[in-house]
Design a protein around this motif. Structure first.
Motif, PDB file in Angstrom:
ATOM      1  N   GLY A  32       3.507  11.698  18.809  1.00  0.00           N
ATOM      2  CA  GLY A  32       4.255  12.299  19.623  1.00  0.00           C
ATOM      3  C   GLY A  32       5.277  11.401  20.343  1.00  0.00           C
ATOM      4  O   GLY A  32       5.887  11.894  21.377  1.00  0.00           O
ATOM      5  N   ASP A  33       5.383  10.058  19.929  1.00  0.00           N
ATOM      6  CA  ASP A  33       6.412   9.167  20.872  1.00  0.00           C
ATOM      7  C   ASP A  33       7.789   8.978  20.178  1.00  0.00           C
ATOM      8  O   ASP A  33       8.618   8.203  20.388  1.00  0.00           O
ATOM      9  N   GLY A  34       8.152   9.815  19.016  1.00  0.00           N
ATOM     10  CA  GLY A  34       9.196   9.660  18.220  1.00  0.00           C
ATOM     11  C   GLY A  34       9.317   8.744  17.085  1.00  0.00           C
ATOM     12  O   GLY A  34      10.204   8.829  16.483  1.00  0.00           O
ATOM     13  N   THR A  35       8.323   8.152  16.925  1.00  0.00           N
ATOM     14  CA  THR A  35       8.147   7.457  15.822  1.00  0.00           C
ATOM     15  C   THR A  35       7.371   8.071  14.521  1.00  0.00           C
ATOM     16  O   THR A  35       6.597   9.179  14.692  1.00  0.00           O
ATOM     17  N   PRO A  36       7.624   7.855  13.126  1.00  0.00           N
ATOM     18  CA  PRO A  36       6.960   8.786  12.193  1.00  0.00           C
ATOM     19  C   PRO A  36       5.527   8.615  12.328  1.00  0.00           C
ATOM     20  O   PRO A  36       4.865   7.555  12.635  1.00  0.00           O
ATOM     21  N   LEU A  37       4.998   9.661  11.860  1.00  0.00           N
ATOM     22  CA  LEU A  37       3.295   9.912  12.018  1.00  0.00           C
ATOM     23  C   LEU A  37       2.816   8.793  10.930  1.00  0.00           C
ATOM     24  O   LEU A  37       3.212   8.641   9.938  1.00  0.00           O
ATOM     25  N   ASN A  38       1.779   7.871  11.359  1.00  0.00           N
ATOM     26  CA  ASN A  38       1.011   6.940  10.563  1.00  0.00           C
ATOM     27  C   ASN A  38      -0.271   7.344  10.205  1.00  0.00           C
ATOM     28  O   ASN A  38      -1.123   7.183  11.010  1.00  0.00           O
ATOM     29  N   LYS A  39      -0.362   7.761   9.026  1.00  0.00           N
ATOM     30  CA  LYS A  39      -1.394   8.318   8.678  1.00  0.00           C
ATOM     31  C   LYS A  39      -2.069   6.893   7.710  1.00  0.00           C
ATOM     32  O   LYS A  39      -1.747   6.930   6.457  1.00  0.00           O
ATOM     33  N   TRP A  40      -3.131   6.401   8.078  1.00  0.00           N
ATOM     34  CA  TRP A  40      -3.624   5.317   7.530  1.00  0.00           C
ATOM     35  C   TRP A  40      -4.679   5.600   6.776  1.00  0.00           C
ATOM     36  O   TRP A  40      -5.609   6.357   7.198  1.00  0.00           O
ATOM     37  N   GLN A  41      -4.782   5.006   5.501  1.00  0.00           N
ATOM     38  CA  GLN A  41      -5.622   5.417   4.425  1.00  0.00           C
ATOM     39  C   GLN A  41      -6.653   4.056   4.579  1.00  0.00           C
ATOM     40  O   GLN A  41      -6.279   3.000   4.181  1.00  0.00           O
ATOM     41  N   ALA A  42      -7.882   4.359   4.819  1.00  0.00           N
ATOM     42  CA  ALA A  42      -9.075   3.275   4.761  1.00  0.00           C
ATOM     43  C   ALA A  42      -9.206   3.064   3.216  1.00  0.00           C
ATOM     44  O   ALA A  42      -8.898   3.745   2.297  1.00  0.00           O
ATOM     45  N   HIS A  43      -9.413   1.636   2.641  1.00  0.00           N
ATOM     46  CA  HIS A  43      -9.620   1.176   1.549  1.00  0.00           C
ATOM     47  C   HIS A  43     -10.610   2.061   0.858  1.00  0.00           C
ATOM     48  O   HIS A  43     -11.612   2.087   1.508  1.00  0.00           O
ATOM     49  N   PRO A  44     -10.405   1.982  -0.456  1.00  0.00           N
ATOM     50  CA  PRO A  44     -11.378   2.856  -1.425  1.00  0.00           C
ATOM     51  C   PRO A  44     -12.974   2.305  -1.399  1.00  0.00           C
ATOM     52  O   PRO A  44     -13.726   3.124  -1.599  1.00  0.00           O
ATOM     53  N   LEU A  45     -12.725   0.963  -1.247  1.00  0.00           N
ATOM     54  CA  LEU A  45     -14.113   0.330  -1.078  1.00  0.00           C
ATOM     55  C   LEU A  45     -14.763  -0.053   0.290  1.00  0.00           C
ATOM     56  O   LEU A  45     -15.866  -0.311   0.313  1.00  0.00           O
ATOM     57  N   ALA A  46     -14.131   0.238   1.262  1.00  0.00           N
ATOM     58  CA  ALA A  46     -14.426   0.056   2.616  1.00  0.00           C
ATOM     59  C   ALA A  46     -15.514   0.965   3.052  1.00  0.00           C
ATOM     60  O   ALA A  46     -15.368   2.375   2.673  1.00  0.00           O
ATOM     61  N   SER A  47     -16.626   0.438   3.592  1.00  0.00           N
ATOM     62  CA  SER A  47     -17.820   1.509   4.089  1.00  0.00           C
ATOM     63  C   SER A  47     -17.594   1.920   5.577  1.00  0.00           C
ATOM     64  O   SER A  47     -17.982   2.637   6.060  1.00  0.00           O
ATOM     65  N   ALA A  48     -16.748   0.888   6.334  1.00  0.00           N
ATOM     66  CA  ALA A  48     -16.541   1.016   7.652  1.00  0.00           C
ATOM     67  C   ALA A  48     -15.117   0.566   8.143  1.00  0.00           C
ATOM     68  O   ALA A  48     -14.729  -0.292   7.166  1.00  0.00           O
ATOM     69  N   VAL A  49     -14.658   0.871   9.190  1.00  0.00           N
ATOM     70  CA  VAL A  49     -13.522   0.157   9.714  1.00  0.00           C
ATOM     71  C   VAL A  49     -13.555  -0.145  11.055  1.00  0.00           C
ATOM     72  O   VAL A  49     -14.297   0.263  11.851  1.00  0.00           O
ATOM     73  N   ASP A  50     -12.728  -0.999  11.524  1.00  0.00           N
ATOM     74  CA  ASP A  50     -12.407  -1.394  13.070  1.00  0.00           C
ATOM     75  C   ASP A  50     -11.133  -0.885  13.720  1.00  0.00           C
ATOM     76  O   ASP A  50     -10.210  -1.002  12.887  1.00  0.00           O
ATOM     77  N   ALA A  51     -11.057  -0.599  14.693  1.00  0.00           N
ATOM     78  CA  ALA A  51      -9.848  -0.285  15.430  1.00  0.00           C
ATOM     79  C   ALA A  51      -9.528  -0.714  16.767  1.00  0.00           C
ATOM     80  O   ALA A  51     -10.430  -0.677  17.388  1.00  0.00           O
ATOM     81  N   GLN A  52      -8.463  -1.313  17.072  1.00  0.00           N
ATOM     82  CA  GLN A  52      -7.968  -1.523  18.309  1.00  0.00           C
ATOM     83  C   GLN A  52      -6.611  -1.406  18.981  1.00  0.00           C
ATOM     84  O   GLN A  52      -5.883  -0.911  17.857  1.00  0.00           O
ATOM     85  N   ALA A  53      -6.509  -1.463  19.969  1.00  0.00           N
ATOM     86  CA  ALA A  53      -5.123  -1.233  20.587  1.00  0.00           C
ATOM     87  C   ALA A  53      -4.986  -2.011  21.931  1.00  0.00           C
ATOM     88  O   ALA A  53      -5.873  -2.293  22.587  1.00  0.00           O
ATOM     89  N   ASN A  54      -3.690  -2.552  21.962  1.00  0.00           N
ATOM     90  CA  ASN A  54      -3.222  -3.177  23.384  1.00  0.00           C
ATOM     91  C   ASN A  54      -2.300  -2.360  24.037  1.00  0.00           C
ATOM     92  O   ASN A  54      -1.094  -2.387  23.364  1.00  0.00           O
ATOM     93  N   LEU A  55      -2.451  -1.702  25.087  1.00  0.00           N
ATOM     94  CA  LEU A  55      -1.556  -0.986  25.603  1.00  0.00           C
ATOM     95  C   LEU A  55      -0.699  -1.714  27.022  1.00  0.00           C
ATOM     96  O   LEU A  55      -1.570  -2.027  27.995  1.00  0.00           O
ATOM     97  N   GLU A  56       0.521  -1.802  27.046  1.00  0.00           N
ATOM     98  CA  GLU A  56       1.172  -2.391  27.999  1.00  0.00           C
ATOM     99  C   GLU A  56       1.815  -1.371  28.820  1.00  0.00           C
ATOM    100  O   GLU A  56       2.747  -0.753  28.556  1.00  0.00           O
ATOM    101  N   LEU A  57       1.561  -1.554  30.258  1.00  0.00           N
ATOM    102  CA  LEU A  57       2.190  -0.375  31.379  1.00  0.00           C
ATOM    103  C   LEU A  57       2.952  -1.456  32.431  1.00  0.00           C
ATOM    104  O   LEU A  57       2.452  -2.250  32.456  1.00  0.00           O
TER     105      LEU A  57
END
Length: 353
Positions: free
Chosen positions: A213-238
């Motif tokens: 909802g920040d004005g950028t296109p919605l990013n719907k990410w697809q996990a790889h077909p062979l991936a059993s798990a995923v890692d996710a991270q974010a760096n937020l600057e204020l």
């Protein structure tokens, strides 16, 4: 003039989606377990840097195929020669054989509050982390490096010193197949055009979603077909917006310097079901105080080993960070500056058994 909250929410509803989560800045953020091994290159001797511009302290050359992605992570730990406040930025970038920056730089910034500061984990030592998902546009050799820069309005002589051993850059040794990258929209330092997002009182919204909802296109990410798990991270600057700052739009400067800000943050990585609704949500939450002396402050979020749940019916994920103003100073959510420097971003990496 900024939009009213209702008009802004309506525009956001038509736009996009995002991510977030945090740990205290003085703690080392949890490292993502990249797929495969990671090589760390360490600064071997202390190195001074001042306001003369960004300098590369360390780096490494990698040879990549077209479309191959690597996770690049840098840690800059610095001491100061002065008790005065000095701005400090840690940036990671990759350049081609001609020395031109390829894609965006990822950066984190914060004011170093002086060698007498006791609120850091090690008194006087300020650490900053930056993360970049670099994807080679064509086959070739690239150099990825850590750039350090300092800046101050003080007339006194000063320098910051990168600490050997504690300053390093890491690059994954193998391609991160299907990895995803998020970044916040354009938001220049002074925000003369009013493009940035703020949370606080007055003209600001009380809360906001980053990557959602920040004005950028919605990013719907697809996990790889062979991936059993995923890692996710974010760096937020204020960034806090005290009266007289050059880092926020004039209409967002409500309180005198020293008011500080308190915000609640929540990072979410959401697996969707076949109807596009949330099926599994993985999150981190924290309350954060951002001081006017620090001024720029980055929060790090990381969730690892997230299972890809077949019961959800899709391998689709979205990332978002919720930011809610609690009290004090209005804060700006930093984004991409000058089209090349990303201050708020996220990465998702596939894990293979």
């Amino acid at each position: 003039m900024r939009e009213t909250r209702g008009r802004k929410r309506l525009r956001h509803a038509l736009a996009g989606l995002v991510l977030g989560a945090a740990v205290s800045w003085w703690c080392q953020p949890a490292a993502l377990a990249d797929h495969g091994t990671v090589t760390r290159t360490v600064l071997t001797a202390d190195a001074e840097f001042t306001g003369g511009g960004a300098v590369e302290l360390i780096g490494r050359t990698v040879t990549l195929n077209a479309g191959e992605s690597r996770h690049v992570r840098a840690r800059l730990e610095a001491t100061s020669s002065t008790t005065a406040i000095v701005g400090m930025t840690n940036a990671v970038r990759c350049v081609n054989s001609s020395g031109a920056t390829v894609g965006v730089k990822a950066a984190s910034a914060r004011n170093h509050e002086g060698y007498d500061t006791t609120t850091y984990a090690t008194p006087g030592h300020l650490p900053l982390y930056a993360d970049l998902l670099f994807t080679a546009p064509s086959a070739g050799t690239y150099r990825c490096g850590l750039l350090a820069s300092a800046y101050t309005t003080s007339s006194a002589e000063y320098h910051l010193t990168a600490v050997a051993g504690s300053t390093w850059i890491e690059i994954s040794d193998t391609g991160q197949a299907g990895a995803g990258w998020w970044q916040n929209p354009a938001c220049e330092s002074a925000d003369a055009d009013g493009a940035c997002t703020y949370v606080g009182g007055g003209a600001a919204d009380p809360d906001a979603w980053v990557f959602y909802g920040d004005g950028t296109p919605l990013n719907k990410w697809q996990a790889h077909p062979l991936a059993s798990a995923v890692d996710a991270q974010a760096n937020l600057e204020l960034t806090t917006c005290p009266t007289g700052t050059k880092s926020c739009a004039a209409g967002m400067q409500e309180h005198p310097r020293g008011t500080n800000a308190v915000v609640d943050l929540r990072f979410e990585f959401v697996q969707l079901d076949a109807t596009g609704h949330a099926c599994r949500t993985h999150q981190q939450a924290a309350r954060r105080t951002v001081t006017d002396d620090a001024h720029h402050s980055v929060s790090y979020f990381a969730v690892s080993g997230i299972p890809v749940d077949s019961a959800c019916g899709t391998r689709t994920f979205v990332m978002r960070v919720y930011v809610k103003h609690v009290e004090g100073q209005t804060v700006k959510i930093d984004g991409v500056q000058s089209g090349v420097t990303s201050l708020t971003n996220g990465i998702a990496i596939n894990r293979f058994s």
